[in-house]
Structures are given as C-alpha cells and as structure tokens.
Design an enzyme around this catalytic site. Sequence first.
Site, PDB file in Angstrom:
ATOM      1  CB  CYS A 253      14.373  53.766  16.586  1.00 52.45           C
ATOM      2  SG  CYS A 253      13.759  55.287  15.863  1.00 52.45           S
TER       3      CYS A 253
ATOM      4  CD  GLU B 275      12.184  62.099  14.166  1.00 51.28           C
ATOM      5  OE1 GLU B 275      13.150  61.838  14.903  1.00 51.28           O
ATOM      6  OE2 GLU B 275      12.248  62.026  12.926  1.00 51.28           O
TER       7      GLU B 275
ATOM      8  NE  ARG C  46      19.579  64.612  18.404  1.00 53.74           N
ATOM      9  CZ  ARG C  46      19.147  63.689  17.552  1.00 53.74           C
ATOM     10  NH1 ARG C  46      17.927  63.774  17.047  1.00 53.74           N
ATOM     11  NH2 ARG C  46      19.877  62.687  17.200  1.00 53.74           N
TER      12      ARG C  46
ATOM     13  CG  HIS D 175      34.487  56.827  11.256  1.00 50.30           C
ATOM     14  ND1 HIS D 175      34.403  57.458  10.060  1.00 50.30           N
ATOM     15  CD2 HIS D 175      33.502  55.905  11.265  1.00 50.30           C
ATOM     16  CE1 HIS D 175      33.404  56.941   9.363  1.00 50.30           C
ATOM     17  NE2 HIS D 175      32.841  56.001  10.085  1.00 50.30           N
TER      18      HIS D 175
ATOM     19  CG  ASN E 113      17.817  60.097  19.947  1.00 48.34           C
ATOM     20  OD1 ASN E 113      17.662  59.565  21.035  1.00 48.34           O
ATOM     21  ND2 ASN E 113      18.493  59.527  18.959  1.00 48.34           N
ATOM     22  CG  ASP E 114      15.070  64.659  16.469  1.00 49.66           C
ATOM     23  OD1 ASP E 114      15.763  65.637  16.799  1.00 49.66           O
ATOM     24  OD2 ASP E 114      15.360  63.922  15.517  1.00 49.66           O
TER      25      ASP E 114
HETATM   26  C1  PEP Z   1      15.508  60.068  17.117  1.00 51.98           C
HETATM   27  O1  PEP Z   1      15.296  61.256  16.885  1.00 51.98           O
HETATM   28  O2  PEP Z   1      15.277  59.523  18.210  1.00 51.98           O
HETATM   29  C2  PEP Z   1      16.093  59.201  16.084  1.00 51.98           C
HETATM   30  C3  PEP Z   1      16.215  57.902  16.255  1.00 51.98           C
HETATM   31  O3  PEP Z   1      16.566  59.797  14.971  1.00 51.98           O
HETATM   32  P1  PEP Z   1      17.930  60.626  14.905  1.00 51.98           P
HETATM   33  O4  PEP Z   1      18.699  60.383  16.164  1.00 51.98           O
HETATM   34  O5  PEP Z   1      18.608  60.138  13.676  1.00 51.98           O
HETATM   35  O6  PEP Z   1      17.433  62.042  14.774  1.00 51.98           O
HETATM   36 MG    MG Z   2      15.320  62.019  14.858  1.00 53.53          MG
END
Ligand code: PEP
Ligand code: MG
Length: 596
Positions: free
Chosen positions: A511, A440, A474, A198, A463-464
């Site tokens: 995303c 993902e 990660r 934060h 990301n995943d």
């Molecule tokens: C992702 O995995 O790319 C994603 C957007 O979800 P999070 O980062 O919340 O796992």
């Molecule tokens: Mg994810």
Amino acid sequence: MVNQESTKQELKGIAASSGIVMGRAFLVHRGRVSVPHKAIEAPQIAAEIKRFTRAIEKSKHQLREIKEKILAEEVRRHFFILDVHLMILEDKMLIQDTIEAIETRRINAEWALDIIIGKLNDAFDTIEDEYLRERKNDLNYVAQRIFRNLVGRGYDDLAKIKGDVIVVAHDLSPADTIQMNLNNVPGFITDIGGRVSHTAILARSLGIPAVVGLETATSLVNGEDILIIDGYAGTVIINPDEATSEEYVERRRQIRLLEREVLKYATLPAETRDGYRIRMGANIELAEELPMAISHGAEGIGLYRTEILYLNREDLPSEEEQFQTYKSIVEGIAPRSAVIRTLDVGGDKFLSKYGYDHEVNPALGLRAIRFSLKEPQLFKVQLRGMLRASAFGKLKILFPMISGIAEIRKAKAILEEAKEELMGEGVPFDEGIEVGAMIEIPSASIIADALANEVDFFSIGTNDLIQYALAIDRINEHVSYLYEPLHPAILRMIKGVVEAGHRAGIEVAICGEMAADPAYIPIFLGLGLDELSMTPFYIPRVKKILRSSSYEDGKQLLDEISRLSTAAEIEDYVKGMMAKRFPDDFSLGYYWAERA
Ligand code: PEP
Ligand code: MG
C-alpha cells in the site's frame, strides 16, 4: 503561442496536477500581509477584541459566499475543504487564545493572532506525517484571510479574472482553486506548496493542471509572459520559442490520447494475459474520496488512513463520530472490503492533551501502534468505532508500524477487550473481523513467518519500509536521491514477506506509493503480490499495464534482476524493458515524468 522578444527559461517544480496548458501569465498578489505590532492601553482592549471578532465574522461571510456561488456538482463535492476553513474560524483555541493574548499582553489583534498562529504552526511542524503537516496550510490560509480583513486589505479578486490566463501566485488556497475552476482558468503555478496540500488535491480532482513549489515563479515571471505548464513533469517554460511550443502541443495531443484510452481500463478486471489476478485497492484519507475510488475501478479500500479524523481539533473524535465515518466507508464500498488502519501519528504532538515531550527522532519515537498502546483508552475508542462499523459491511483492521510479535499480541488483546465490552452491551459487530499488520519496519519483515501466524493479512508499507531499511528520512530532500524502491534489499524483503505470508495462507498487499508505479508491475507479478493499493487516479493505468503483462514474464524478470547488484542497474533494466514492451506508454516519458 510564442513570445519572440523575451528569452526562453525553464523552471522545475513539483508536479501537483497533470496536464499541459499554455497561456499568458496573470500574477495574483497573495503575498503575506505585513502584520502591525502595536501595544494598546486598557481602555482599548474591548474595541480591539471587537475588531478581531468582526474580522472573524467577515472571513466566515466571505467563505460562505464562495460556497453559495458553487453550483457544479463536481465542485460541490469539495465543500468539505471550505467547511474545514469555516471550522478553523470557529476554533476555540484560535479565538479564545487570541482574545486572551489581547487582554493579558495588551497588544493589538493582529499581533495577538500572529503569536497564536505561530504557536499552532510550531505544533504542526512537529508532525512527521507529510499529509498531516500539509494541513498547516489550511490554518495559514485562514489566518491570512483574517489578517487581510483586520488590516483592511482585500484579496485580488480571482472572480474577476477574464480570459485564458495562467494564474501565477506565491501561494493559493483551496478556496482560490475552486474559484479558478468556476472561471475556467486553465492552470496555475505557485512558489510554494507540495503534492499533498489541499490545493494540489483539489487541482487534481478538478483537473486543473498545476505546478507548485517553484520557489521563484513570482519573481521570474512577468505579467503577459507566455507560459507552458507541464503538470506531468512539474516544469514551467517561460516564453517558449516556436519549436518548444510545437513540441508541447504534440506531447499534449499524445498524452490526451493515452489518458482517454487508459480510463477504459477502470472497470476491466485486473488480470494478466495468463489469468493471474492482483486486486486493485484504493488508498483514501477522506470518506469523500469513495466515489472517485469506485469510478476508477477500485476493488476495495486497501488503506484508509484515519489520522485526518484527529486533526484540526482540540478534542478527540468520539466513538460515535468514528463509527459513523467508518460505517459510511464500509457501506460505500460494499460488497468489497475496506481496510481501516488504526491511528498512525508521526509523534503525538498535535494531540496536545497528551503532552508527551518533544522527540529528537520522531520517526523512531512514539509513533503509530506504539502511541496507541501507550494510550489504550484512546485506542479502544477507535477499535470500538471500527468494530461497530464492521456490522455494516466488510471491515478489516490494520495495525501500523508493527515491529514484533509482542506488539501485535498487545494490540489484539485490547481488540478482544473491546469485543467483550460490545458483546456485554449487546452491540453487534463482525465476530470474525480480520486483523492485519503493516510490514514497514525491517524487523517485521525478517520475522514475517512468525508474524504471519498472528494475523489474517499483511500490508507492506513501502514508504516506511524503504525509510527504515535504507536509513533514509522520507521527508528529507537532501537524502532523497538514496530513496530507492528497487534497492536489492527492499526487493528481497518484499519477496520474503510474500513467501512467509503465503506459506501461512494469508494475503499480502503493498500500500506504499511504489504500488502506483505501472513500470513495477512485472516485478510485483514476479513477487506474487495479492493486492496493490494506491491513490484511485492511478488504478486505470496500472490495470492497463497489468492486463498486457504475464505472470510468467514477471517471474522471469525477477530472476533476471536478482542477478543485478544496484538499484540503478535494476531501475535501468526495468525502464528499458518497459519502454521496449510498451512504447506508447513509457517512451513518451509520460509515466516516468510523473514519477520524477
Ligand atoms: C507506508 O509507509 O508505505 C504507508 C502506506 O503508510 P504511510 O505512508 O501512511 O506511512
Ligand atoms: Mg507507513
């Protein structure tokens, strides 16, 4: 500003909030107070409990005082953080368990609180999601405040800081960040902390340059040293020589020009030179981020992560509470749409009432949709909240961590039950509500053609996807060098998902963090993505590069890089090309530095 006597030194940390500032160091003591452990006798118990509740009241009073002093509207928007801290001070588990520990263990208040905070910290450590894990800091800021009030050691008063100084501290709380903003402190650096704390989030929204996670800043920096903070690259220069100072003054001048210029793109259409449009979505964690999303040109909420609603509490968020939150989001972004994702907990540990055992591999365990399907009641409450909100705007439901068809069908069956219930109760909702699957997990990308027949849209969570496809945790810094978004396997997966989605007539978004990288724009164009969703701050700069790019060039680039064999070759090729094509944006190291 140059210090001739001491030698120059450079520290590397985490770029928490962009900007370059110079100033004299001002060390603030925010070290942990040492906690006295004392056994007490039965007659002392009542007095000890009183001492504890007084410290709680004093802490609340201090936080309320900080709140009252804040007049600026921009800062008032962040009240919720102080409210979170005030809520922690009301937390039954924290208060009752500490009082119980004083009574049953016959120990002093500090020791009792120390034990309870330790337990809560252990619970937080089992959460895999980085954002949620960072919320542990809020608990510890509050704990430090109570400890200080118990042992009678006041805070170094940040309100008394005068002049253009750079604050150097082991750690700083969000309340400290607000205080620094009130005093116009130009920047700060800390030993610990991450990009999604934060404190870092606030520094970014208040525009205070900051570098965190420097580990050794408080031991290497002396009061009165001259510092340069580079909040883009995450570096700190101690006692720069003249040439270095001049270099940074020039770098700052150029970046400021670029930043000012880039904001102009916020409200322009996200369209290439040859008329190809990619929708710009915003990723948000809190409804409070909506104004920033809109002012930065978001064309919808591409991902609202609902996890935060379940945090910092013993109970679960009710259907009504969820409904109100989701409603405020869909109404706030109207007439655009909001993609709201069902709960994605990385392991269920913080929902302690469910009591699942500790998992050895939480990333491969009972996470996201798996947890929701195992707890259909909890899942249905969330779905009912979303459905009810869908009557007030355009809401789309997104299921995380889908690995196959069976899961999506089960999730949809529970959604149907929720719809039938609401219909029976005469509660309105959007009967044509769209549902999407996050792609993902590699298995989902491989069967994307079959999955596409089950849903209305895909959102690729890179990301995943990178984590699971390349077998790279990660959040593990030891293997982070292998976390390569441009790995040929990842690019092939994304390409396959987009093609499968489009064959079935559904849209495909990205995303994950990768979407915010302006250097990847030509690749995304070549891949044919329909939407990129990212932290609002990044939207204008992505738009800027997009508007100077062309769909045709993207196609050609994708063709060229498909002949390269390693992620490093692809990265170098793309970097080189972007530096040549957009010398003002990329050659400075501006975008690249922030990504590092
Ligand atoms: C992702 O995995 O790319 C994603 C957007 O979800 P999070 O980062 O919340 O796992
Ligand atoms: Mg994810």
